[in-house]
Design a protein around this motif. Sequence first.
Motif, PDB file in Angstrom:
ATOM      1  N   UNK A 152       1.022  -0.763  -0.002  1.00 54.89           N
ATOM      2  CA  UNK A 152       0.281   0.211   0.216  1.00 54.89           C
ATOM      3  C   UNK A 152       0.707   1.569   0.156  1.00 54.89           C
TER       4      UNK A 152
ATOM      5  N   UNK B  98       0.671   5.595   0.427  1.00 50.39           N
ATOM      6  CA  UNK B  98       0.031   6.928   0.889  1.00 50.39           C
ATOM      7  C   UNK B  98       1.511   7.901   0.971  1.00 50.39           C
ATOM      8  N   UNK B  99       0.592   8.871   1.140  1.00 47.76           N
ATOM      9  CA  UNK B  99       1.509  10.130   1.262  1.00 47.76           C
ATOM     10  C   UNK B  99       0.758  11.131   2.460  1.00 47.76           C
ATOM     11  N   UNK B 100       2.011  11.476   2.807  1.00 55.34           N
ATOM     12  CA  UNK B 100       1.683  12.208   4.212  1.00 55.34           C
ATOM     13  C   UNK B 100       2.103  13.845   4.233  1.00 55.34           C
ATOM     14  N   UNK B 101       1.695  14.088   4.289  1.00 55.20           N
ATOM     15  CA  UNK B 101       2.309  16.111   3.793  1.00 55.20           C
ATOM     16  C   UNK B 101       3.716  16.190   4.904  1.00 55.20           C
ATOM     17  N   UNK B 102       4.658  16.073   4.730  1.00 52.55           N
ATOM     18  CA  UNK B 102       5.862  16.626   5.774  1.00 52.55           C
ATOM     19  C   UNK B 102       5.574  17.818   6.748  1.00 52.55           C
ATOM     20  N   UNK B 103       5.978  17.704   7.504  1.00 49.66           N
ATOM     21  CA  UNK B 103       6.072  18.323   9.110  1.00 49.66           C
ATOM     22  C   UNK B 103       7.169  19.609   8.410  1.00 49.66           C
ATOM     23  N   UNK B 104       8.202  19.201   8.297  1.00 49.54           N
ATOM     24  CA  UNK B 104       9.305  20.345   7.907  1.00 49.54           C
ATOM     25  C   UNK B 104      10.780  19.984   7.457  1.00 49.54           C
TER      26      UNK B 104
END
Lengths: 518, 390
Positions: free
Chosen positions: B35, B37-43
């Motif tokens: 699988x 999926x993507x997550x936005x990087x915090x910094x």
Amino acid sequence: MNNNGLALELKGISKRFGSILANQNVNLDLRYGEILAVLGENGSGKTTLMNMISGIYFPDEGQIFVNGEEVTIASPKDAFDHKIGMIHQHFKLVDLFTATENIILGIEEEKKYNLAEAEQSVCEITERYGFEMDPKKKIYNMSVSEKQTVEILKVLYRGADILILDEPTAVLTPQETEKLFSVLRKMKADGKSIIIITHKLHEVMAISDRVAVLRRGEHIATVETAGTTETALTEMMVGKKVSLNIERNEPEGSVDRLEVRGVNCVSVEGVKLLDNINFTAKGGEILGIAGIAGSGQRELLEAIAGLQPLESGEILYHNPQNGKIENLRNKTPQQIRDLGVRLSFVPEDRLGMGLVGNMDIIDNMMLRSYRRGSGIFVDRKKPKDLAETIINDLQVVTPSATTPVRRLSGGNVQKVLVGREIASSPTVLMAAYPVRGLDINSSYMIYNLLNQQKKNGVAVIFVGEDLDVLLELCDRILVLCGGKISDIVDGRTAKKEQLGLLMTKVNGAGKEGEVTTA
Amino acid sequence: MSEENKSALQPEPLKEETPSNTVETKREKRGILPEIHLTKRAGVTLKEAILVRVIAIAAALVLCAIITVIFTGDNPFKIYATIVRGAFGKGRGWVTIHSMAILLCVSLAVTPAFRMHFWNIGAEGQVLIGGLATAYVMFKWHESVSTPVLVILMLAAALIAGAIWGLIPAIFKAQWKTNETLFTLMMNYVAMKLIEFFLKIADKSGSNVVDSRLLGNGVPDLFGVQYLLNVVIVVFLVGLLYVYLRYSKHGYEISVVGESENTARYIGINVKKVIIRTMILSGAICGLAGFMLVGAASHSVSSNTAGGRGFTAIMVSWLAKFDPLMMILTTLLIIFMARGADEISTIFDLNKSFSDIITGIILFFIIGCEFFIRYRVHITRRTVKEKEGE
């Protein structure tokens, strides 16, 4: 099927967006043929959680079981394959299509496209559950409630057994709500499992079998509706019942500062937003504004701030420096400031209106002050000092003053915003839901700041949703209902029940009663 | 029942250890479903960001090399060497710098609008109309007025024409919220057709270029060095725009309007005024580019005068994240690739399309890597029960 009688089960679901934790280790279950209400304040993670069940988001951690089987739901199509359908708050319909065309849109079926046949099956569904719907009607001719019906039919047509409704009643009148509820009850009798998101307690009591309460992204508890009360649910929703003990001094030397006279305001669609509003805010006191969400609070504050054109009426400002009375009606925020009116406004939408999320704290300080000085260049020195003062005084947790504010947590964002608004030493301070989403400590800091302003002789207008806070903090409370003032009561003597009643009083008829009776 | 109890109890100890999925695979024999999926990087740290970009360029070069070998059989390293020579070889440097200057000027022009989130894709037309205005002044008066007066007239005409071309879509956007992207795009064609019309009137022979025979010699070279004037103007402009966008009140207003119109209204910024003012500036700088192209470089005008720079500039500006100083680097990259590509197609006798493919691949990787700077890709192994009761 090994499923413990559960249609849906969530285990340890977590989801974060950047540094924001939207859901943390949520466990939730849904039985066959029940209506489960998911209750929580704004930002408690209800919608995020449901979006993970319906395939819009993908959980960072955790497992989802449908009929006892662990499943992967990576897209709305996956959700449909597991017979899960979600009815979103914002409808997703093609305006120029008929109800049926919208319902069958996007369904891949082996057989030939046959509109007549589809209409037939739509009719069967509407009859079975008691919807009122003409399958040939075009979407643009429909009322909000009809559009919602189409959305529900869309999901049923695809054979969903688990339905998720995201705040379905937010857009409905009490009568329409009751109609919806009777349909939901029929679906339940038919064996469908339904999740309904709402933050209206009386609706929870009226429709649900069980209630799951979320707070700050965490699942607090799931209880049987029959065995609980609205008060108990509220406590679960907002946290431990804490005695507030907010300091409240007697107003000193209060003088009229802002006079709102016969203000009327109409939306673009012709809906009356504010209906003959009359009140006076005095310097040195906190005037609370209570009301169900969307009763005209935002419009009222924006009208005063020069952001909402008025249909009629006057907004008079008594200038404490020269005793002059200025009419602020239909003036732009800049014109209001040019008159020497020191009006500060902490809007409800902190990052979308009060601040610029992508800018750092210093640049956000500049929003109010950048025009100062005659040169063409901005002065960043003073905003920098102010940013540092606010970070120190209000204990803003941030890596530095040059961190974009959207990276800060909700409470720190609010401290930055309130800090800036107070820094311009206002004579009128308006704050809309200033403690929404804040923890207890940050909330108290905001209350203290408001009290400080009150002591300084500022006319503070505080729009709140927590009645206990309003009753402890405010000197007077103005109650709005459907854009009208139901009453203005004394904060020291008023009772919570009295406020609740005033909030739901439309032309004397109790909104609540209509919903619960049927 | 015992089976159920087991599965109900099992998650408990797991959570205490670690929520990683590898533990789950050990626990039970299960079918595996990969699988993504993507997550936005915090910094993102600067180091990480640079690393991602370096990897992207390296990957692009490797892919290009493979494609080169497969389709042409040439040595990819020779090709890369030729690209460098094409841009900076003997006698090429100055021309390359001039091309950079012009492209940079157009990129600077679109930047204020972009920072305001006004998607001006009409730079092409604004440059053309500036060039046309310059050409018209030259055509009409190059024999009758003295050079200094002529230059001033040319410059004024170019700035005004460009500004008007920017102003028209701005007014419509501010007053009636029309779509600026479509509007500015259409304005390009209007400008193009106006030039063709001018060509018909100016040159009865039916040529599709009007050159110095009819226009005169335009702006004299600075210190006798060809193109020097243009380069000096653009260097000056970079500094000016950098300061304007970063340190001026106008620049601050542009950023606020771009980030959030609601905040701008709340704070009392006249949004319409800012949109119109900024687009006048944007258009005028495009006009200036037109002036430089027609008046101070080619001394000729055709509907191809802008040569697609109005569109390339969009990419330059985006790649530099709307920072004028960064734009020097991104312009360099684009011009370098373009000139290098021309060179390899002549030297290796390759089809022009092939050099376009190489350029395309490299740009794709460079732009595409921004995605990985913003998002983190997780490849997890979701576990799904394969068989009941193993």
